[in-house]
Design an enzyme around this catalytic site. Structure first.
Site, short mmCIF file in Angstrom:
data_model
loop_
_atom_site.label_atom_id
_atom_site.label_comp_id
_atom_site.label_asym_id
_atom_site.label_seq_id
_atom_site.Cartn_x
_atom_site.Cartn_y
_atom_site.Cartn_z
N GLU A 51 0.86 -1.19 0.00
CA GLU A 51 0.00 0.00 0.00
C GLU A 51 0.89 1.22 0.00
O GLU A 51 1.69 1.42 0.91
CB GLU A 51 -0.85 0.03 1.27
CG GLU A 51 -2.17 -0.69 1.16
CD GLU A 51 -2.95 -0.61 2.45
OE1 GLU A 51 -3.69 -1.55 2.73
OE2 GLU A 51 -2.80 0.38 3.20
N GLU A 62 -5.57 9.90 10.10
CA GLU A 62 -4.22 9.46 10.46
C GLU A 62 -3.81 9.96 11.84
O GLU A 62 -4.11 11.08 12.23
CB GLU A 62 -3.18 9.96 9.44
CG GLU A 62 -3.54 9.76 7.99
CD GLU A 62 -3.70 8.30 7.57
OE1 GLU A 62 -3.29 7.39 8.33
OE2 GLU A 62 -4.24 8.06 6.47
#
Lengths: 265, 402
Positions: A51, A62
């Site tokens: 990824e 995040e």
């Protein structure tokens, strides 16, 4: 080729009777050259699927580790075009390992859903995860990706339940990404029992493989999660090691994580 | 809450034309869907409405007055200028209209922890105030740069029992505070209610905030008709995210003769790249849950906004404004830091009203408009906040040491 590349990778792991290890890294952190070194080494270090994070200025899902990686990448002036070129380099060197791009909607939207899908396909990208694009908003991108044989990977969260779980799982492709915690990336340790139950629930509605990520940061947790899922994703720990010690050391960590995920510890 | 035919916007997916929507991580989707259902129910529940109106009257001090700013009107030698005086509300700005409704909804939904983002601190203070009134835990996310330039409000929030979390990521301003509030919400999904302060964010927030703030326009429309016997020629309001403006505009949307004018912050000038004028200087994109006009670079990265006013220092704008802009129903102008500072001083000297720096931007365009409309013209401007919080920042800009 693209979606079948993802299928083949999971099938290969299933045949070897272990989970797939999915390694996440941020493109362009700390710069393109160093992130290329890490990216190129991931398959040999044991990553079954890669990824590649596309940096965004406002990554709301995040934790600090990946936020700061995105900021470093943007400070080094990484552009979307650079991320796609990095992907193309990867594809040239590694024909079998699936490559998933992961990021946020705005840079892709700004380029245009269709143009992005075309360029991503040309760069050998197999799948896309857009964190802030729930099924309700993903139709135009889903169409563009389907035209280019790229999987739009959907996220399932611990809050996704009942009828919604069925809705989100209808029309998925590639694999299903289960977010193991309510929280941001790298924040908390997932609870194995809860994850195992969630994966079981998901599998009632789809035949696709289920990969689990968001809170997995050490080999021990990777092993525990691998025991109850088709794939285990590690991001923040790799990004953090890359930041502190560089690509060589990050690849060493990937080796340990992959071995753990593959049940070899 | 309104018999306005425009209330078919947004559609079921939260779209205002091509703007709005729900661009958020899956973890939050079930929560905003639940919120949407809860709001649709609450806003038609007579008990809920009665409770809210009672508190708006006795606690907030509504209806706020309308006031003929006679000396300013004379000064500009043009149209008659009226202020809608939302700066007289409890806590000193329009923000509390929205906070009160959302906190009542949070209680109705059984949520016990309130979070909010704040720029100038007005929304944070209003949220902390209502949370204190109901004995709820309150956490406010505020950019570290804004904490520095809005010290009085930071102290007020602390006095009210709120916990302030300084946000250092990004540029340490409003957009980063909103990012951090969203991250907190993703992490504490069960008991947390996120009180968004402006008419932006994922559906149903833009609609809910508009519904709650449109009390401004409903009152003002009735008041100006009572006092002047007619509708105004123009309604003017400043725009950061745009909650006070949409609150003023919404009840006037069907009054085709009324020009609706939003004033964005032009910072150091639209050509300087240091401004916060999303409609004038931005393009459509996706941030904080909605598709709307955004300041961004050529690669889709969000650009830093700049304004002397912390409350306008935001690179986006509520999606309904993007829609009204594109269909031409509202006009969007801008005012620079300098122009806002001049208007701030002018209003203070001539009317004895110290405006917040945010509505000082609106006032900066009111002068031009008054001249354009001439003696027969009638302007209604939303004085959406008072300037007590800004006196230190203004002193600094004027080179005065306090």
């Amino acid at each position: 080729m693209s979606i079948s590349r993802i299928e083949a990778a999971f099938a290969k792991c299933a045949n070897a009777d272990h989970s797939a290890f999915v390694a996440y890294m941020m493109a362009g952190d700390p710069d393109l050259a160093q992130s290329r070194e890490l990216l190129m080494g991931l398959p040999d270090a044991g990553a079954d699927i890669v990824e590649l994070g596309m940096p965004f200025s406002d990554p709301v899902a995040e934790g600090p580790t990946i936020q700061q990686a995105a900021q470093r990448s943007l400070l080094a002036r990484t552009k979307m075009q650079d991320v796609l070129e990095l992907a193309a380099d990867f594809r040239e060197a590694h024909s079998d390992t699936p490559l998933i791009l992961m990021g946020y909607a705005n840079p892709v939207h700004h380029m245009g859903w269709s143009k992005f899908a075309r360029l991503a396909a040309k760069s050998g990208v197999d799948g896309l995860i857009i964190v802030d694009l729930p099924p309700e908003e993903s139709h135009p991108l889903a169409v563009a990706l389907a035209d280019n044989d790229i999987a739009l990977i959907r996220l399932i969260a611990p809050t996704t339940k009942g009828v919604r779980l069925q809705q989100v799982l209808s029309g998925v492709s590639g694999f299903v990404y289960y977010v193991s915690i309510t929280g941001v990336t790298g924040a908390a340790i997932p609870d194995q029992q809860q994850v195992a139950k969630a994966v079981k629930d998901i599998k009632l509605h789809t035949g696709l493989p289920v990969a689990v990520g968001f809170g997995v940061r050490d080999p021990q947790t990777a092993k525990t999660i691998a025991d109850c899922a088709d794939g285990v994703v590690v991001g923040s720990a790799i990004v953090s090691q890359m930041h502190k010690q560089g690509a060589g050391s990050a690849l060493e960590l990937v080796k340990k994580l992959a071995e753990a995920a593959h049940g070899n510890i | 809450m309104t018999d306005n035919p425009w209330n078919n916007t947004p559609d079921a997916e939260g779209r205002f034309g091509g703007f709005g929507g729900r661009f958020i991580p899956e973890t939050l989707m079930p929560l905003v869907l639940e919120l949407e259902g809860a709001w649709q129910e609450a806003k038609t529940d007579p008990d809920f409405i009665a409770q809210m109106h009672g508190l708006l009257k006795d606690y907030v001090g509504r209806p706020s007055a309308v006031y003929h700013a006679m000396r300013l009107s004379e000064h500009f030698n043009g149209a008659k200028i009226w202020f809608k005086r939302d700066e007289l509300n409890h806590t000193g700005a329009h923000k509390i209209n929205n906070c009160l409704g959302q906190v009542l909804l949070a209680r109705r939904m059984g949520k016990t922890r309130i979070i909010a983002e704040t720029g100038a601190g007005q929304h944070g203070v209003a949220t902390a105030t209502v949370a204190a009134r109901f004995g709820l835990e309150c956490v406010v996310f505020m950019g570290s740069k804004d904490i520095e330039r809005q010290k009085p409000n930071v102290f007020r929030m602390k006095l009210l029992g709120a916990k302030i979390i300084p946000v250092t990521s990004g540029t340490g301003t409003l957009k980063d505070a909103m990012n951090e509030a969203l991250r907190d919400w993703v992490t504490h999904v069960d008991k947390t209610f996120y009180v968004i302060g402006t008419a932006a964010g994922p559906h149903p927030y833009p609609q809910m905030v508009r519904d709650l703030q449109s009390v401004i326009g409903r009152e003002a429309r009735a008041q100006i008709i009572e006092r002047e016997g007619r509708l105004p020629d123009a309604c003017v309001a400043c725009i950061g995210g745009g909650s006070n403006a949409i609150g003023l505009f919404y009840p006037f949307l069907n009054d085709k003769s009324v020009r609706l004018i939003g004033v964005e912050a032009a910072g150091r000038g639209l050509q300087s790249n240091e401004h916060a004028a999303s409609l004038t200087g931005g393009e459509p994109g996706i941030l904080h849950g909605n598709r709307t006009y955004l300041l961004q670079d050529d690669d889709g990265q969000i650009a830093d906004a700049h304004s002397i006013s912390a409350g306008l220092d935001y690179p986006g704008i509520g999606p309904e404004h993007s829609y009204l802009h594109d269909i031409g129903r509202a006009e969007y102008l801008s005012a620079t830091d300098e122009e806002a500072l001049d208007a701030f001083q002018l209003c203070t000297r001539l009317e004895g009203i110290i405006p917040a720096l945010e509505p000082a931007h609106a006032l900066a365009r009111v002068g031009d408009l008054a001249k354009e409309l001439g003696q027969d013209g009638l302007i209604l401007m939303n004085m959406c906040g008072r300037g007590d919080k800004d006196v230190f920042a203004v002193a600094e800009h004027l080179g005065v040491e306090l």
